[in-house]
Design a protein around this motif. Structure first.
Motif, PDB file in Angstrom:
ATOM      1  N   LYS A  59       0.829  -1.204   0.000  1.00 39.59           N
ATOM      2  CA  LYS A  59       0.000   0.000   0.000  1.00 39.59           C
ATOM      3  C   LYS A  59       0.869   1.262   0.000  1.00 39.59           C
ATOM      4  O   LYS A  59       2.028   1.243   0.434  1.00 39.59           O
ATOM      5  N   PRO A  60       0.319   2.372  -0.489  1.00 45.95           N
ATOM      6  CA  PRO A  60       1.051   3.644  -0.450  1.00 45.95           C
ATOM      7  C   PRO A  60       1.287   4.079   0.998  1.00 45.95           C
ATOM      8  O   PRO A  60       0.597   3.633   1.925  1.00 45.95           O
ATOM      9  N   TYR A  61       2.260   4.959   1.179  1.00 45.95           N
ATOM     10  CA  TYR A  61       2.521   5.453   2.526  1.00 45.95           C
ATOM     11  C   TYR A  61       3.059   6.873   2.482  1.00 45.95           C
ATOM     12  O   TYR A  61       3.613   7.329   1.479  1.00 45.95           O
ATOM     13  N   TRP A  62       2.857   7.571   3.595  1.00 45.59           N
ATOM     14  CA  TRP A  62       3.414   8.904   3.831  1.00 45.59           C
ATOM     15  C   TRP A  62       4.122   8.849   5.180  1.00 45.59           C
ATOM     16  O   TRP A  62       3.504   8.528   6.196  1.00 45.59           O
ATOM     17  N   GLU A  63       5.415   9.132   5.190  1.00 45.06           N
ATOM     18  CA  GLU A  63       6.164   9.174   6.447  1.00 45.06           C
ATOM     19  C   GLU A  63       6.591  10.608   6.732  1.00 45.06           C
ATOM     20  O   GLU A  63       7.273  11.240   5.926  1.00 45.06           O
ATOM     21  N   GLN A  64       6.204  11.115   7.894  1.00 45.71           N
ATOM     22  CA  GLN A  64       6.447  12.510   8.238  1.00 45.71           C
ATOM     23  C   GLN A  64       7.358  12.610   9.462  1.00 45.71           C
ATOM     24  O   GLN A  64       7.267  11.784  10.377  1.00 45.71           O
ATOM     25  N   THR A  65       8.208  13.623   9.464  1.00 43.38           N
ATOM     26  CA  THR A  65       9.152  13.851  10.559  1.00 43.38           C
ATOM     27  C   THR A  65       9.145  15.322  10.941  1.00 43.38           C
ATOM     28  O   THR A  65       9.134  16.199  10.062  1.00 43.38           O
ATOM     29  N   LEU A  66       9.167  15.590  12.229  1.00 41.13           N
ATOM     30  CA  LEU A  66       9.209  16.951  12.754  1.00 41.13           C
ATOM     31  C   LEU A  66      10.445  17.089  13.635  1.00 41.13           C
ATOM     32  O   LEU A  66      10.691  16.236  14.505  1.00 41.13           O
ATOM     33  N   THR A  67      11.242  18.150  13.430  1.00 38.30           N
ATOM     34  CA  THR A  67      12.510  18.329  14.140  1.00 38.30           C
ATOM     35  C   THR A  67      12.594  19.732  14.716  1.00 38.30           C
ATOM     36  O   THR A  67      12.347  20.722  14.014  1.00 38.30           O
ATOM     37  N   LEU A  68      12.960  19.815  15.987  1.00 41.58           N
ATOM     38  CA  LEU A  68      13.126  21.085  16.686  1.00 41.58           C
ATOM     39  C   LEU A  68      14.589  21.230  17.098  1.00 41.58           C
ATOM     40  O   LEU A  68      15.151  20.328  17.732  1.00 41.58           O
ATOM     41  N   THR A  69      15.222  22.362  16.735  1.00 41.28           N
ATOM     42  CA  THR A  69      16.641  22.582  16.997  1.00 41.28           C
ATOM     43  C   THR A  69      16.843  23.921  17.679  1.00 41.28           C
ATOM     44  O   THR A  69      16.259  24.934  17.271  1.00 41.28           O
ATOM     45  N   ARG A  70      17.686  23.938  18.719  1.00 41.03           N
ATOM     46  CA  ARG A  70      18.018  25.181  19.418  1.00 41.03           C
ATOM     47  C   ARG A  70      19.531  25.244  19.609  1.00 41.03           C
ATOM     48  O   ARG A  70      20.155  24.271  20.069  1.00 41.03           O
ATOM     49  N   ASP A  71      20.126  26.382  19.226  1.00 38.75           N
ATOM     50  CA  ASP A  71      21.567  26.597  19.361  1.00 38.75           C
ATOM     51  C   ASP A  71      21.851  27.563  20.497  1.00 38.75           C
ATOM     52  O   ASP A  71      21.145  28.567  20.667  1.00 38.75           O
ATOM     53  N   PHE A  72      22.890  27.255  21.260  1.00 40.70           N
ATOM     54  CA  PHE A  72      23.353  28.109  22.350  1.00 40.70           C
ATOM     55  C   PHE A  72      24.814  28.465  22.088  1.00 40.70           C
ATOM     56  O   PHE A  72      25.625  27.593  21.759  1.00 40.70           O
ATOM     57  N   GLN A  73      25.153  29.722  22.216  1.00 39.82           N
ATOM     58  CA  GLN A  73      26.514  30.177  21.963  1.00 39.82           C
ATOM     59  C   GLN A  73      27.130  30.700  23.249  1.00 39.82           C
ATOM     60  O   GLN A  73      26.565  31.574  23.913  1.00 39.82           O
TER      61      GLN A  73
END
Length: 670
Positions: A615-629
């Motif tokens: 069967k057809p499929y849809w794979e989704q990904t969500l990514t949250l990134t935070r940088d500290f200097q």
């Protein structure tokens, strides 16, 4: 960055006039130097201007969108077909427009990775920890100084590792990373860079990967649905690499690398009703050392020389009642000695000519015998590749032509040697800029390639056939590319469209004979398709931007063997529709990435019945990134939620893929 000639000329003229009139300051009698002026713009992407279809993904893009491996990143290239057998330990191969993984070369810092035994590369073993750029080219790249092996493939997946970069006044750099997540995932890594003197850079990196891979999945049996867990999908892998970069005083450069990889993994078997047990294990080790020496002989001549030695070892074991003693072990050892040299010449402005010569010796030692009282065959293959390349650029026209000659001979310890193989393979690619002030190009490509039978095709148990002929493939491509920039909110837009036609003759397949399966040249495959890619960058507010990328493939791959029962039908595991999209929202506080992968329906067998339908499929990904200097270091924290909707799907039938999972990563740079 692209600098407008008029602005550059004006700045240069003003600078010359200012220095020419140095005593004119009557007030101070001193020379005043104005601060430098930088002119910024967006460079036309390489995939728009090259003569062959080409796609790239940067390290930053992969990190921000949550891509965790080379195999996952390759799924975002239009025209690729990634076979994924599920789990961390499952094999993953890349095919160019369904020509087959044997026709796809995988390059690691300019030198191809080989596996003469199987003929295809498992890209699942490469992490992204030290990868700077991942690119995918149909036909070949536009570099006229590349190796003959690159030119011999129908497609090229190039992995370029990162070079050391240091802060101001600091001769060393340290990066440590640790990630963990669902299904026992644990992956620490360490990288150290050191500058030695003013001409030498050294880098060392190591990483370890662990995962149990026992993810849940839904088993469907008619109207009954049960929740099961994958088993024997664990992996423990260790990888280390050392790099040396040295620049000599006379413009010579030397890049040397030592790479070692070892893993112990379970091979997850097919999920069959009431029999979900697999005891197959694979222990493998891969070591290679390579060096690339580049020399500018004169203003018109340059020489690139490459050397590589590879040793691969694998132990496959299985516990099953089908074996006489209940246990089976297969040990294979491969060695390759490889040398390549490319001489480039620029006789005229806009004309580049090169000749490349590649020599390789491949050996295989195994404990598998071909019958009672027979020694293993222990094949040995010598291959010579010679390529003549010419590139010409005149005004808005680019032409790239190549003629490749291949000669291969091999010998076995006992039994019949296969015939020597030799062939000439031409290719031609043309690109023309339609408008003088707009990045709008049309391109055409035609290329012939062939792939040698692997040692498994020729000799494996009773299936091998030493009389096999190489597969012959022909590629035709016609495309249109466009790139546009503006000073408004819509900073850039790029678009590529490529239509293609491929055919493969003498395709090597296994088919049943009287008692056993046998390898034979049995098939003709025809492919017609379209690849579309689009990308844009939008400036929403100050310090707020949005970048979007998308790719779509329509492909019809048919069996064209006359009198075949599957004549005219779509080949197994070939979706007519597939695509992907990614979005990256950059904010002052954090970055948010989203990706989606899509494949249409496929069939696991030539028979297009519901039993074999995927069967057809849809794979989704969500990514949250935070940088500290910080004043002494930088820290990046990232959380990725993969398969958001917990989609239950299979890429290979009876090999279920993982459902919803999370990965958390922390990266510290000093």
């Amino acid at each position: 960055m692209r600098i407008r000639p008029a602005i550059l000329a004006f700045i240069s003229f003003c600078s010359v006039c200012g220095f020419a009139q140095t005593p004119s300051d009557t007030l101070t009698d001193r020379v005043h130097r104005l601060p430098s002026v930088g002119v910024e713009g967006l460079r036309t992407p390489q995939q728009v201007v090259v003569t062959q279809p080409h796609q790239e993904m940067s390290r930053e893009r992969m990190e921000q969108t949550g891509v965790t491996s080379v195999a996952d990143a390759a799924k975002f290239f239009a025209g690729t077909n990634v076979r994924d057998y599920g789990g961390l330990g499952g094999m993953k191969t890349v095919s160019v427009r369904n020509l087959g993984a044997h026709h796809t070369a995988v390059s690691y810092d300019g030198i191809t990775i080989s596996n003469t035994q199987a003929g295809q590369i498992d890209v699942g073993r490469f992490s992204l920890d030290n990868v700077q750029t991942l690119s995918f080219s149909i036909g070949q790249t536009s570099d006229y100084m590349q190796t003959a092996r690159h030119l011999a493939s129908a497609g090229l997946l190039s992995i370029e590792t990162e070079r050391p970069v240091f802060g101001e006044g600091k001769p060393w750099a340290l990066r440590t990373r640790v990630s963990g997540g669902s299904f026992g995932r644990f992956n620490p890594s360490l990288r150290y860079d050191q500058q030695i003197g003013s001409h030498t850079l050294v880098s060392l990196n190591a990483d370890y990967s662990h995962g149990d891979g026992n993810y849940p999945f839904i088993l469907v049996n008619g109207i009954r649905r049960t929740k099961e867990h994958r088993n024997n999908s664990d992996i423990d892998a260790f990888h280390t690499e050392a790099n040396l970069h040295h620049a000599f005083a006379d413009s010579n450069t030397l890049d040397a690398k030592v790479h070692w990889f070892r893993s112990n993994r379970g091979l997850p078997g097919a999920v069959i009703l009431y029999n979900n047990v697999s005891r197959e294990r694979l222990h493998d080790e891969d070591f290679f050392s390579q060096a690339v020496w580049k020399k500018q002989l004169s203003s018109q001549l340059q020489l690139h020389t490459r050397l590589k030695y590879t040793h691969s070892w694998s132990l496959y074991e299985d516990t099953n009642v089908k074996y006489p003693d209940g246990h089976n072990e297969e040990i294979n050892r491969q060695d390759e000695y490889y040398a390549s040299s490319t001489l480039g010449w620029t006789p005229l402005e806009g004309l580049n000519v090169s000749v490349a010569e590649d020599l390789s010796l491949n050996t295989l030692r195994t404990n598998i015998t071909q019958g009672n009282n027979l020694l293993p065959l222990s094949p040995r293959r010598f291959t010579s590749l010679t390529a003549l390349t010419a590139q010409y650029a005149w005004q808005r026209l680019k032409v790239n032509a190549t003629l490749l000659g291949t000669f291969a001979t091999e010998h076995v310890r006992n039994g019949k040697d296969p015939n020597d193989r030799h062939r000439l393979s031409p290719s031609l690619a043309v690109s023309y800029k339609l408008l003088p002030d707009e990045s709008l190009f049309v391109r055409l490509m035609a290329k012939g390639t062939f792939r040698m039978p692997s040692f498994n095709d020729l000799y494996y148990l009773r299936m091998g056939n030493t009389g096999l002929r190489p597969e012959r493939a022909h590629e035709w491509n016609a495309g249109l590319t466009w790139f546009h920039t503006s000073q408004g909110a819509l900073r850039s837009v790029s678009f590529t469209a490529d239509g293609y036609y491929h055919d493969v003759n003498d395709k090597i397949v296994a088919f049943p004979s009287t008692y056993v399966w046998k390898m034979a040249n049995f098939g003709k495959v025809r492919t017609v398709g379209v690849d579309l890619t689009a990308a844009t960058e939008v400036s929403l507010l100050r310090h707020v931007s949005l970048s979007l990328q998308a790719a779509y493939t329509w492909q019809k791959t048919e069996d064209r063997l006359p009198n075949s029962p599957s004549y005219g039908r779509q080949l197994p595991y070939t979706p007519k529709h597939s695509g992907n999209a990614s979005a990256l929202l950059c904010l002052p506080w954090f970055n948010l990435g989203y990706t989606v992968l899509m494949q249409g329906e496929r069939w696991s067998m030539p028979q297009t019945t519901p039993l074999y339908r995927l069967k057809p499929y849809w794979e989704q990904t969500l990514t949250l990134t935070r940088d500290f200097q910080f004043c002494w270091a930088s820290l990046r924290l990232q959380l990725s939620l993969q398969n958001l909707t917990d989609e239950q799907y299979e890429i290979i039938q009876y090999y279920p893929m993982p459902g919803r999972q999370f990965v958390a990563t922390a990266t510290l740079k000093i």
